[in-house]
Design an enzyme around this catalytic site. Structure first.
Site, short mmCIF file in Angstrom:
data_model
loop_
_atom_site.label_atom_id
_atom_site.label_comp_id
_atom_site.label_asym_id
_atom_site.label_seq_id
_atom_site.Cartn_x
_atom_site.Cartn_y
_atom_site.Cartn_z
CE1 TYR A 141 40.19 41.91 37.70
CE2 TYR A 141 41.45 42.74 39.47
CZ TYR A 141 40.78 42.80 38.37
OH TYR A 141 40.87 44.12 37.66
CB SER B 139 44.16 45.19 38.24
OG SER B 139 43.57 45.59 39.51
#
Ligand SMILES: NC(=O)c1ccc[n+]([C@@H]2O[C@H](COP(=O)([O-])OP(=O)(O)OC[C@H]3O[C@@H](n4cnc5c(N)ncnc54)[C@H](OP(=O)(O)O)[C@@H]3O)[C@@H](O)[C@H]2O)c1
Length: 264
Positions: free
Chosen positions: A170, A155
């Site tokens: 995350y 990401s």
């Protein structure tokens, strides 16, 4: 040697695994392979949704999309999946796409341990052990001229700090997978298995949609390309990384974000 586009980017007849292929980015990636003549195994935990999606994709692309329902966040699930794939594909597989992922947002003072573990187990531990367990199957098909591939879905939050939410586990897990990609690439290149990562920006999905009430207008406005990502964007990059065209790109993380990291 052929520089014809049909040879250079071909994945016809290949066998791919896309974890988390029941929706979102995983579905987009699976669709890219299926529409170009590959067989694809998709996984997820929610059985009905997964089976329905695999049936829908098989019919849409007139090829085999095979579902396997499993929780891949621990080694027990990963070994169960490995047993299934080993029986189904005794001659090996060509591509492993570590896509399944989860997020958890909470402020620093209340960030919970179970949220941390859930995210890091699935986003970082699981791709390592899936790759470890699947590497003999990938190696069976791998040659110097025709290497097998692993693509980790990272990401842009693993590259720069998001200003949208406090997603500590995350961002740490995605940063970890970017470095893990390089380390695995270094080892596996000697076995003719090429490892790369993609760092997506915003794409239509359950994960991002939940955070913005499925209204992507604000995010689109802020993006240099003035839109969120599309299936063509992510599937195209996976096809490049999986085909002859991408066979000299090793250990990289390629952003697919409309220019967010590079220009903002
Ligand atoms: N969407 C974005 O804007 C964006 C941006 C950057 C990176 N990414 C990354 O892209 C990947 C896909 O995300 P997405 O946005 O498409 O999310 P999504 O819509 O929530 O899809 C996640 C997929 O993973 C599966 N999954 C979740 N937990 C699992 C588990 N424990 N075991 C096995 N499968 C599991 C889900 O199915 P079940 O729930 O049925 O298990 C689903 O198929 C993730 O790695 C994410 O971090 C997404």
């Amino acid at each position: 040697m052929s520089l014809n586009i049909n040879d250079l980017f071909s994945v016809k007849g290949k066998i791919a695994i896309v974890t988390g292929g029941s929706r979102g980015i995983g579905e987009m990636i699976a669709s890219g392979y299926l529409s170009n003549g590959a067989k694809v195994y998709v996984t997820a935990r929610k059985e009905e949704a997964l089976i329905n999606k695999a049936k829908e994709l098989s019919e849409k692309f007139n090829t085999d999309c095979i579902p396997f329902c499993v929780d891949l966040s621990d080694i027990v699930g990963i070994k169960t999946f490995l047993d299934f794939v080993t029986k189904a594909e005794p001659n090996g597989i060509d591509f492993l796409i570590n896509n399944a992922g989860a997020a958890w947002g909470a402020d620093l003072d209340s960030y919970p341990e179970d949220g941390w573990d859930k995210v890091v187990d699935l986003n970082l531990k699981s791709p390592f052990f899936i790759t470890q367990q699947m590497s003999p199957l990938l190696e069976m098909k791998a040659t110097s001229d025709n290497p097998s591939r692993v693509i980790n879905i990272a990401s842009i939050d693993g590259i720069r700090v998001s200003n949208m939410a406090e997603t500590y586990a995350y961002s740490a897990s995605k940063s970890g997978i970017i470095h893990l990609t390089k380390h695995l690439a270094k080892t596996l290149v000697d076995r003719n298995i090429i490892v790369n990562a993609i760092a997506p920006g915003p794409f239509d999905s359950h994960m991002l949609g939940k955070a913005v009430n499925f209204d992507y207008s604000f995010i689109s406005k802020m993006n240099p390309r003035k839109r969120i990502g599309s299936p063509e964007d992510i599937a195209g990059l996976c096809l490049y990384l999986s085909s002859r065209a991408g066979a000299y790109t090793v250990g990289e993380t390629i952003t697919c974000d409309g220019g967010m990291v590079a220009t903002t």
